[in-house]
Design an enzyme around this catalytic site. Structure first.
Site, short mmCIF file in Angstrom:
data_model
loop_
_atom_site.label_atom_id
_atom_site.label_comp_id
_atom_site.label_asym_id
_atom_site.label_seq_id
_atom_site.Cartn_x
_atom_site.Cartn_y
_atom_site.Cartn_z
N ASP A 187 35.46 34.74 -55.35
CA ASP A 187 35.69 33.48 -54.49
C ASP A 187 37.27 33.78 -54.31
O ASP A 187 38.03 34.23 -55.38
CB ASP A 187 35.65 32.25 -55.26
CG ASP A 187 36.13 30.96 -54.39
OD1 ASP A 187 35.11 30.20 -54.25
OD2 ASP A 187 36.92 31.04 -53.92
N SER A 188 37.54 33.89 -53.03
CA SER A 188 38.94 34.45 -52.90
C SER A 188 40.13 33.71 -53.41
O SER A 188 41.26 33.81 -53.33
CB SER A 188 39.18 34.64 -51.46
OG SER A 188 39.51 33.47 -50.71
N SER A 189 39.87 32.41 -53.68
CA SER A 189 40.88 31.53 -54.60
C SER A 189 41.01 32.26 -55.94
O SER A 189 42.19 31.78 -56.41
CB SER A 189 40.47 30.09 -54.82
OG SER A 189 39.11 29.97 -55.24
N THR A 201 60.15 27.59 -42.43
CA THR A 201 59.73 26.14 -42.08
C THR A 201 58.24 25.63 -42.44
O THR A 201 57.49 26.59 -42.47
CB THR A 201 60.03 25.95 -40.24
OG1 THR A 201 59.63 24.46 -40.01
CG2 THR A 201 59.06 27.04 -39.65
N GLN A 202 58.28 24.44 -42.63
CA GLN A 202 57.02 23.87 -42.76
C GLN A 202 56.09 23.75 -41.62
O GLN A 202 54.76 23.52 -41.69
CB GLN A 202 57.08 22.47 -43.51
CG GLN A 202 57.97 22.37 -44.84
CD GLN A 202 58.09 21.02 -45.52
OE1 GLN A 202 57.62 20.00 -45.06
NE2 GLN A 202 58.93 20.89 -46.59
N CYS A 203 56.77 23.82 -40.32
CA CYS A 203 56.00 23.66 -39.33
C CYS A 203 55.19 24.75 -39.26
O CYS A 203 55.58 25.91 -39.36
CB CYS A 203 57.03 23.55 -38.12
SG CYS A 203 58.07 22.04 -38.11
N THR A 238 37.82 32.97 -47.10
CA THR A 238 38.82 32.50 -46.08
C THR A 238 40.08 31.76 -46.67
O THR A 238 41.00 31.61 -45.91
CB THR A 238 38.21 31.28 -45.22
OG1 THR A 238 37.47 30.35 -45.85
CG2 THR A 238 37.09 31.91 -44.24
N ASP A 239 39.73 31.08 -48.11
CA ASP A 239 40.73 30.49 -48.57
C ASP A 239 42.18 31.48 -48.62
O ASP A 239 43.34 30.68 -48.68
CB ASP A 239 40.40 30.00 -50.04
CG ASP A 239 39.36 29.02 -50.12
OD1 ASP A 239 39.19 28.33 -49.01
OD2 ASP A 239 38.68 28.59 -50.99
N THR A 288 32.47 32.94 -48.93
CA THR A 288 31.31 32.19 -48.33
C THR A 288 30.46 32.87 -47.57
O THR A 288 29.13 32.75 -47.46
CB THR A 288 31.89 31.06 -47.36
OG1 THR A 288 32.74 30.19 -48.26
CG2 THR A 288 30.83 30.25 -46.90
N1 ASP Z 1 35.94 29.50 -51.57
C1 ASP Z 1 35.74 30.50 -50.66
C2 ASP Z 1 36.54 31.86 -50.46
O1 ASP Z 1 37.69 31.68 -50.05
C3 ASP Z 1 35.96 29.95 -49.08
C4 ASP Z 1 35.41 30.72 -47.93
O2 ASP Z 1 35.03 32.02 -47.89
O3 ASP Z 1 35.50 30.43 -46.90
O4 ASP Z 1 36.07 32.74 -51.14
#
Ligand code: ASP
Length: 351
Positions: free
Chosen positions: A65-67, A286-288, A97-98, A21
């Site tokens: 996009d990091s996804s 753990t999921q926590c 961030t993803d 982003t």
């Molecule tokens: N979809 C974006 C990514 O991970 C989201 C971000 O950067 O915050 O590339």
């Protein structure tokens, strides 16, 4: 090339742009955010020139996009840092961030005996918009990457995530919020630094290589044959068997409840025993968000332990996945991998 400023050497930083982003703009055709050219990011943060550091840039191609991140990008990143290691005092990686917590976790294992900072950052709002969080994240990350002690050594020679005034160990952080500026948390480890009027470093917990003379060791071999089974009420034998017993799977992270508990219904334990009996690595995470796995507290946890499930302690799922990719890339011996999972290799667990 020597860079001098008032008789002192200028810090030199490599700013690496992978996408995310921070460098996206709205495409007027469909109004979605898409990555744009990196040079424009620097134009949006002219404040960086006030540091008088030498800042070079490197842009990945394609920017993503990091996804869309794949292990190939991690291998390229690790190699890029290794190839330019002697030329820079620190590295800042702009990343979406993803999946930032996954990338920072994997890099922490790939880069052994790191003596220079590798700081991941990004933003929730593109750097070009008025209320962006990208500028502060980028500027403080560069300052942290350049920071040295009076002995000339880096203050934070670790792979970290810097976000919203907090510096976290990369393999301890998770993305916890999709629209708040405080997008990351490191529940099981205090911040390595907090940026206020000045940047306050928590030197007591910052890791240093045992000997700075030791050269950086880069491990680019990763084995990604890992699946994740998230426990939930109502989970069926069919789903559990498909995940735990798949022939393409070498290890499974079992995301359990609380301190490492899962159902101890006979069908479930019998599939777990079948998978561990066939040599698969089963890791209890753990999921926590906070706290750790202890399979000796409840009978249900103890049943998992007795069925061959390994304790991950207080690792994050992102850290566990990265640790498995790394360890399995080092050896085909699952017993060795299981024994190393119990060790603290890069500060990823508290022991
Ligand atoms: N979809 C974006 C990514 O991970 C989201 C971000 O950067 O915050 O590339």
């Amino acid at each position: 090339m020597t860079n001098r400023l008032n008789g002192k050497e200028k810090a030199s930083i490599l700013l690496i742009y992978t996408g995310g982003t921070i460098g996206m703009k709205q495409d007027p055709s469909d109004m979605t955010l898409k990555p744009f050219d990196f040079s424009q990011i620097l134009d949006e943060a002219p404040e960086l020139s006030k540091f008088a550091y030498k800042i070079d840039t490197y842009t990945f191609s394609p920017i993503i996009d990091s996804s869309d991140v794949e292990p190939g990008l991690w291998q390229e990143l690790a190699q890029l840092i290794a190839d330019r290691y002697d030329r820079y005092d620190g590295f800042v990686i702009l990343h979406g961030t993803d999946t930032m917590a996954y990338s920072a976790s994997v890099l922490s294992f790939m880069l052994e005996d790191l003596s220079k900072p590798v700081i991941f950052t990004g933003s929730q709002l593109p750097i070009g918009v008025p209320r962006t969080d990208g500028k502060e994240n980028l500027i403080s990350s560069v300052e942290i990457a350049a920071a040295k002690d009076s002995d000339g050594k880096a203050i934070v020679p670790e792979v970290c995530i810097y976000f919203d005034n907090v510096l976290m160990r990369g393999n301890r952080a998770s993305k916890v919020n999709s629209d708040n500026f405080h997008a990351f948390r490191s529940e099981n480890l205090q911040p390595l630094a907090i940026a206020g009027i000045s940047i306050r470093y928590n030197r007591a917990i910052i890791r240093r290589p045992p000997c700075t003379e030791r050269p950086l060791k880069v491990h680019t071999s990763l084995d990604t044959r890992v699946s994740i089974l998230k426990m939930h009420p109502g989970i069926t034998p069919h789903v559990v068997r498909n995940i735990l017993c798949g022939d393409q799977t070498r290890a499974v992270i079992i995301e359990t409840y609380g301190s490492g508990n899962a159902t101890c219904k006979e069908w479930f334990i019998s599939i777990v025993r079948e998978a561990s009996g066939s040599g698969k690595i089963l890791l209890n995470v753990t999921q926590c968000l906070g706290g750790c796995v202890n399979m000796d507290i409840y009978a249900n946890g103890k049943t998992l332990k007795d069925s061959g499930v390994i304790n991950s302690h207080d690792i994050t799922t992102e850290g566990a996945l990265a640790k498995l990719f790394f360890l399995m890339g080092q050896s085909s011996d699952n017993n060795w991998v299981k024994s190393m999972l119990e060790e603290d290799l890069r500060g990823e667990i508290s022991k």
